[in-house]
Design a protein around this motif. Structure first.
Motif, PDB file in Angstrom:
ATOM      1  N   PRO A  32       0.832  -1.213   0.000  1.00 30.85           N
ATOM      2  CA  PRO A  32       0.000   0.000   0.000  1.00 30.85           C
ATOM      3  C   PRO A  32       0.865   1.261   0.000  1.00 30.85           C
ATOM      4  CG  PRO A  32      -0.761  -1.565   1.645  1.00 30.85           C
ATOM      5  CD  PRO A  32       0.555  -2.076   1.162  1.00 30.85           C
ATOM      6  N   ASP A  33       0.432   2.260  -0.788  1.00 30.42           N
ATOM      7  CA  ASP A  33       1.140   3.540  -0.814  1.00 30.42           C
ATOM      8  C   ASP A  33       0.834   4.344   0.439  1.00 30.42           C
ATOM      9  OD1 ASP A  33       2.390   3.306  -3.345  1.00 30.42           O
ATOM     10  OD2 ASP A  33       0.486   3.802  -4.329  1.00 30.42           O
TER      11      ASP A  33
ATOM     12  N   GLN B 266      -1.603   8.100  -0.805  1.00 27.64           N
ATOM     13  CA  GLN B 266      -2.565   7.377  -1.626  1.00 27.64           C
ATOM     14  C   GLN B 266      -2.663   7.937  -3.034  1.00 27.64           C
ATOM     15  OE1 GLN B 266      -6.143   7.593   0.674  1.00 27.64           O
ATOM     16  NE2 GLN B 266      -5.430   6.154   2.231  1.00 27.64           N
TER      17      GLN B 266
ATOM     18  N   HIS C  69      -0.204  11.266  -6.502  1.00 21.06           N
ATOM     19  CA  HIS C  69      -0.201  10.652  -5.182  1.00 21.06           C
ATOM     20  C   HIS C  69      -0.358  11.766  -4.152  1.00 21.06           C
ATOM     21  CE1 HIS C  69       1.350   7.156  -7.338  1.00 21.06           C
ATOM     22  NE2 HIS C  69       1.059   6.441  -6.270  1.00 21.06           N
TER      23      HIS C  69
END
Length: 350
Positions: A34-35, A38, A56
């Motif tokens: 997961p980043d 986001q 992002h």
């Protein structure tokens, strides 16, 4: 001999460690995690044109953003991780300057009171680490303003949306800035309409009518629109295409031609289209014209309650209360149960 064996043992062990290390750090098949910042995508369609911003979104996390985390006077990637990508499917104008259709790396050069948005021809690099000024497609500078509310997550948004443009807003922490985007909506629309009329739409009366009505609504391309509506009429004449032709002729100043067109529309129209046209005349307070059109609708279908009801409204507007009452009473006779109360209320106003 012993020394030679020792050297060979060391070399062999070193080779083993090297192989083990290579295997340990094999990244041909990495997993996806997961980043922390986001990934976000925002899309706005204006007419036929899509404006897409992929980025992002970093969080403030209690940090001081502007001038600290994001230094002033240094190009920043306007997001986190790889390039923030700005994509447009048609040519647009950004703050009055042309930007051709395509994808661009979107960077930011922030100062305390103004921000410079940079549209780079390179949109595939990582962040701004590989940014080169010579690859700029466009730069625009706009005011940066302080906000009362602190925004935790950096975001792009579209604001001040209109028929031919919108503003793009970047906000994070206690600051925000926006730039205006506009496009030639009429030219883009006409180009798309012409292409569509060379497809299966070519054989449909409704397609040609739609195209001409678009021009009539925005008062553009009248000459070609008249050719389109004539094509529609040739395929199948009806109230809709004659009504559009009347609008176009009115815009040309041909009142006599427009009157003949609307008369033909009334002749060939069914009761539903005529009743709708009558309501349009009611809104314009053309009570004589509306009453005439409602009567024509009733000649085609005397049990159409809406035509009786709105004929009553037209007669009421003309001050003919007795005739209006008769029309309302006839409307009640044919109206569905859930509409009778509406007609009773109109009778009460007499």
């Amino acid at each position: 001999m012993k020394n030679s064996l020792s050297v060979l043992s060391i070399l062999a062990f070193s080779f083993f460690l090297t192989e083990l290390s290579a295997q340990h750090f094999n990244i041909h098949n990495p997993i996806v995690l997961p980043d922390k910042s986001q990934q976000s995508t925002i899309i706005q369609r204006i007419g036929y044109t899509d404006i897409t911003i992929s980025y992002h979104s970093p969080g403030a996390k209690g940090r001081e953003i502007w001038g600290k985390l994001v230094p002033y006077g240094k190009v920043w990637r306007a997001g986190a991780n790889e390039n923030t990508v700005f994509t447009i499917t048609d040519d647009v104008h950004i703050e009055g300057q042309k930007l051709e259709a395509g994808s661009y790396g979107l960077h930011l050069l922030p100062e305390e009171n103004q921000w410079t948005f940079i549209f780079s021809k390179n949109h595939t690099s990582w962040g701004s680490y590989f940014y080169l000024e010579k690859e700029d497609a466009l730069r625009i500078t706009v005011p940066a303003v302080n906000t009362d509310e602190k925004k935790e997550w950096m975001s792009f948004d579209f604001d001040h949306r209109g028929r031919d443009g919108a503003s793009v807003v970047l906000s994070w922490g206690n600051k925000r800035a926006e730039f205006n985007l506009s496009l030639d909506i009429d030219q883009i629309a006409l180009d798309n309409i012409r292409k569509q009329l060379r497809s299966d739409a070519y054989w449909e009366w409704f397609s040609w009518c739609q195209a001409a009505d678009y021009c009539a609504e925005y008062k553009i391309n009248t000459e070609e629109a008249l050719q389109w509506i004539d094509r529609s009429i040739a395929l199948r004449e009806n109230f809709s295409n004659w009504d559009v032709k009347a609008k176009l002729l009115t815009q040309q100043g041909d009142e006599k031609g427009a009157e003949a067109a609307i008369q033909r529309a009334v002749e060939v129209g069914d009761e539903i289209h005529l009743e709708r046209y009558g309501r349009r005349l009611l809104k314009q307070e053309d009570f004589d014209g509306a009453e005439f059109v409602f009567r024509q609708a009733l000649k085609k279908n005397n049990s159409y309650w809406r035509a009786h009801f709105n004929r009553g409204n037209a007669l009421k507007g003309l001050g003919k209360k007795k005739d209006a009452l008769k029309a309302f009473e006839t409307a009640i006779k044919y109206a569905p149960e859930d509409r009778k109360a509406q007609i009773q209320n109109s009778i009460a106003t007499l």
